[in-house]
Design a protein around this motif. Structure first.
Motif, PDB file in Angstrom:
ATOM      1  N   ALA A 101      -3.817 -10.001 -32.530  1.00 53.26           N
ATOM      2  CA  ALA A 101      -4.401  -9.089 -31.404  1.00 53.26           C
ATOM      3  C   ALA A 101      -3.675  -8.451 -30.535  1.00 53.26           C
ATOM      4  O   ALA A 101      -3.715  -7.103 -30.285  1.00 53.26           O
ATOM      5  N   GLY A 102      -2.628  -9.105 -29.845  1.00 58.31           N
ATOM      6  CA  GLY A 102      -1.726  -8.445 -28.819  1.00 58.31           C
ATOM      7  C   GLY A 102      -2.420  -8.262 -27.526  1.00 58.31           C
ATOM      8  O   GLY A 102      -3.732  -8.477 -27.408  1.00 58.31           O
ATOM      9  N   GLY A 103      -1.882  -7.698 -26.564  1.00 51.00           N
ATOM     10  CA  GLY A 103      -2.458  -7.264 -25.314  1.00 51.00           C
ATOM     11  C   GLY A 103      -2.928  -5.962 -25.042  1.00 51.00           C
ATOM     12  O   GLY A 103      -2.688  -4.975 -25.862  1.00 51.00           O
ATOM     13  N   GLY A 104      -3.501  -5.675 -23.904  1.00 46.49           N
ATOM     14  CA  GLY A 104      -3.575  -4.614 -23.485  1.00 46.49           C
ATOM     15  C   GLY A 104      -2.936  -3.986 -22.374  1.00 46.49           C
ATOM     16  O   GLY A 104      -2.354  -4.811 -21.847  1.00 46.49           O
ATOM     17  N   THR A 105      -3.174  -2.576 -21.850  1.00 43.55           N
ATOM     18  CA  THR A 105      -2.517  -2.355 -20.442  1.00 43.55           C
ATOM     19  C   THR A 105      -3.197  -1.308 -19.887  1.00 43.55           C
ATOM     20  O   THR A 105      -4.419  -1.219 -20.137  1.00 43.55           O
ATOM     21  N   LEU A 106      -2.640  -0.548 -19.092  1.00 46.88           N
ATOM     22  CA  LEU A 106      -3.545   0.256 -18.111  1.00 46.88           C
ATOM     23  C   LEU A 106      -3.576   1.833 -18.392  1.00 46.88           C
ATOM     24  O   LEU A 106      -4.638   2.359 -17.999  1.00 46.88           O
ATOM     25  N   GLY A 107      -2.972   2.092 -19.688  1.00 48.83           N
ATOM     26  CA  GLY A 107      -3.283   3.451 -19.979  1.00 48.83           C
ATOM     27  C   GLY A 107      -4.591   4.078 -20.253  1.00 48.83           C
ATOM     28  O   GLY A 107      -5.026   5.033 -19.869  1.00 48.83           O
ATOM     29  N   ASN A 108      -5.163   3.464 -21.251  1.00 45.88           N
ATOM     30  CA  ASN A 108      -6.610   3.635 -21.666  1.00 45.88           C
ATOM     31  C   ASN A 108      -7.493   3.442 -20.552  1.00 45.88           C
ATOM     32  O   ASN A 108      -8.439   4.064 -20.471  1.00 45.88           O
ATOM     33  N   LEU A 109      -7.245   2.392 -19.826  1.00 46.13           N
ATOM     34  CA  LEU A 109      -8.092   2.081 -18.587  1.00 46.13           C
ATOM     35  C   LEU A 109      -8.023   3.286 -17.524  1.00 46.13           C
ATOM     36  O   LEU A 109      -9.387   3.539 -17.069  1.00 46.13           O
ATOM     37  N   SER A 110      -6.996   3.802 -17.288  1.00 48.31           N
ATOM     38  CA  SER A 110      -7.013   5.015 -16.280  1.00 48.31           C
ATOM     39  C   SER A 110      -7.530   6.053 -17.041  1.00 48.31           C
ATOM     40  O   SER A 110      -8.034   7.083 -16.318  1.00 48.31           O
ATOM     41  N   ASN A 111      -7.433   6.311 -18.254  1.00 46.77           N
ATOM     42  CA  ASN A 111      -8.066   7.677 -18.979  1.00 46.77           C
ATOM     43  C   ASN A 111      -9.676   7.665 -18.719  1.00 46.77           C
ATOM     44  O   ASN A 111     -10.214   8.588 -19.119  1.00 46.77           O
ATOM     45  N   THR A 112     -10.329   6.375 -18.532  1.00 44.20           N
ATOM     46  CA  THR A 112     -11.726   6.309 -18.210  1.00 44.20           C
ATOM     47  C   THR A 112     -11.799   7.085 -17.118  1.00 44.20           C
ATOM     48  O   THR A 112     -13.247   7.631 -16.967  1.00 44.20           O
ATOM     49  N   GLN A 113     -11.152   7.535 -16.424  1.00 46.42           N
ATOM     50  CA  GLN A 113     -11.357   8.278 -14.876  1.00 46.42           C
ATOM     51  C   GLN A 113     -10.635   9.544 -14.973  1.00 46.42           C
ATOM     52  O   GLN A 113     -11.290  10.589 -14.505  1.00 46.42           O
TER      53      GLN A 113
END
Length: 440
Positions: free
Chosen positions: A375-387
């Motif tokens: 699965a791997g991990g996630g990071t902040l790029g797509n989370l920031s894109n929610t705003q």
């Protein structure tokens, strides 16, 4: 600066950042020394073309921006990293008495660390403390600047199987030893207060964390390696800040550097990448420049983000853990990361854009993807894109032992990372929707 100079600079940076609060304070001091003006969130903002500014939230996240002088059809070029790392947080009621005369610290995990790497290491304590001063309560940085705790392992004679693969209960096995009998009940609060020069009764609250005090170092027969605590993600924070400052002001755009807190626990806090912090900063800067909401929306549509968070270098003993064709290596430059599940924000458009920028600058880069059955991990790029939605790509410095108490990267990659970020900030990446882009 040579590649070793940059590597030593990262070592010094990591050693000076025992907590996310210290990281933000250190970045702020560097920005001030480079001529940036602080804009507190609670003050009115005055922003002018050619100006350089920064703002903080919670004293654990920071955003800086350099405003171009010719902002016709302007946009934002953003690079974002995070300043937090997996560690152990001291609970509000900090002390566990016994057995016998032992005094232990009650801690809980912050993020997903490799637990056993924290065993048998002398540890420091750092973070922030809220202190009463008359009618005022103020936040103060705290750093023990000494080894004051340790999480002891169980001897092999008492746990025959544990030596091969320790199974650790975080509520039992990972409490930190603070005293063997010299210190009694209430000693932890008195210790913290004493270091700050206040009475224990005036310490109202604290965010304190255990940290590994082993010094960062460049090592190897050919000085190829750099090992340190918190390379994920202080390595990228250092490279992004270095590239941001080296690039200076790009007159065609607004360059933005962000270092967020709380990525390791999901980013959904008031100071995390999923918060309104970046959006608020861009909205306020745009308004202070006399631009309209329509101008802002148009600018964001033409903007770009580098989400900077370290990547897994191919492990020398376990290459089978990595994708056969999309693995990255130490000392070969920034890795461009992708994932079909969009845990990374990269897509073909954004990958092409950053590859074109780095190719034009002659800066090497490589690719990374997880094995298709991991699965791997996630990071902040797509989370920031929610705003604040903009084209973005995930990149990172390759490293080994991510989330260990002591991690390893390539010494040469620090310079390559700074060069990559400087090339990105110097370039005018002119985007036309998702149809085309041009490097100017």
């Amino acid at each position: 600066m040579s590649d070793i100079d940059h590597a030593q600079g990262l070592c010094e940076f990591v050693d000076g950042c025992p907590s996310m609060f210290h990281t933000t304070a250190r970045i702020a001091r560097r920005l001030v020394s480079e001529g940036f003006a602080e804009l507190p969130e609670g003050d009115a903002w005055e922003v002018v073309p050619g100006g350089r500014y920064f703002t903080r939230r919670n004293n654990s996240s920071v955003i800086a921006f350099a405003v171009g002088k010719d902002l016709c059809d302007y946009h934002f070029q953003v690079a974002a990293a995070h300043g937090d790392s997996p560690c152990f947080k001291v609970k509000s009621a900090a002390e566990l008495s016994g057995p016998g005369d032992y005094l232990r610290l009650d801690v809980e995990a912050y993020g997903g660390m490799i637990d056993h790497t924290w065993l048998d290491r002398p540890l420091g304590i750092a973070g922030r403390v809220l202190v009463r001063d008359g009618a005022r309560v103020e936040s103060r940085l705290f750093d023990s600047a000494a080894d004051v705790a340790l999480i002891p392992s169980v001897a092999i004679h008492l746990n025959r199987e544990g030596g091969k693969s320790p199974e650790l209960n975080r509520a039992v096995d990972l409490c930190a030893l603070f005293s063997a009998g010299e210190l009694g009940e209430g000693s932890f609060d008195r210790y913290v207060a004493g270091k700050l020069g206040v009475d224990a009764a005036d310490v109202l609250a604290r965010d304190l964390f255990l940290y590994n005090r082993q010094k960062a170092c460049v090592w190897g027969a050919a000085s190829e390696f750099l090992s340190a605590a918190k390379l994920d993600d202080l390595g990228c924070a250092y490279a992004a800040l270095g590239g941001f400052l080296a690039a200076g002001v790009n007159d065609a755009q607004v360059n933005v550097f962000a270092c967020f807190d709380n990525e390791e626990v999901g980013s959904n806090t008031k100071q995390g990448a999923m918060s309104t912090f970046l959006k608020d900063a861009l909205v306020r800067a745009n308004a202070a420049l006399g631009r309209s909401d329509e101008d802002l929306r148009r600018a964001v549509s033409r903007s770009f983000m580098l989400s900077c968070d370290n990547a897994h270098a191919c492990h020398p003993n376990h290459p089978e853990k990595h994708d056969e064709a999309n693995r990255c290596w130490l000392n070969r430059g920034l890795a461009i990361k992708e994932a079909a599940n969009q845990h990374y924000c990269s897509d073909a458009f954004s990958r092409a854009a950053i590859a074109a920028v780095l190719d034009a600058a002659g800066v090497p880069h490589q690719t990374f993807a997880n094995r298709s059955d991991m699965a791997g991990g996630g990071t902040l790029g797509n989370l920031s894109n929610t705003q604040v939605s903009m084209h973005g790509v995930d990149v990172g410095l390759p490293q080994l032992a991510m989330h260990s108490a002591y991690e390893t990267a390539g010494a040469r990659d620090v310079e390559l990372g700074v060069d990559a970020l400087a090339a990105y900030y110097r370039c005018d990446l002119h985007i036309d929707g998702a149809d085309s882009f041009e490097l100017r």
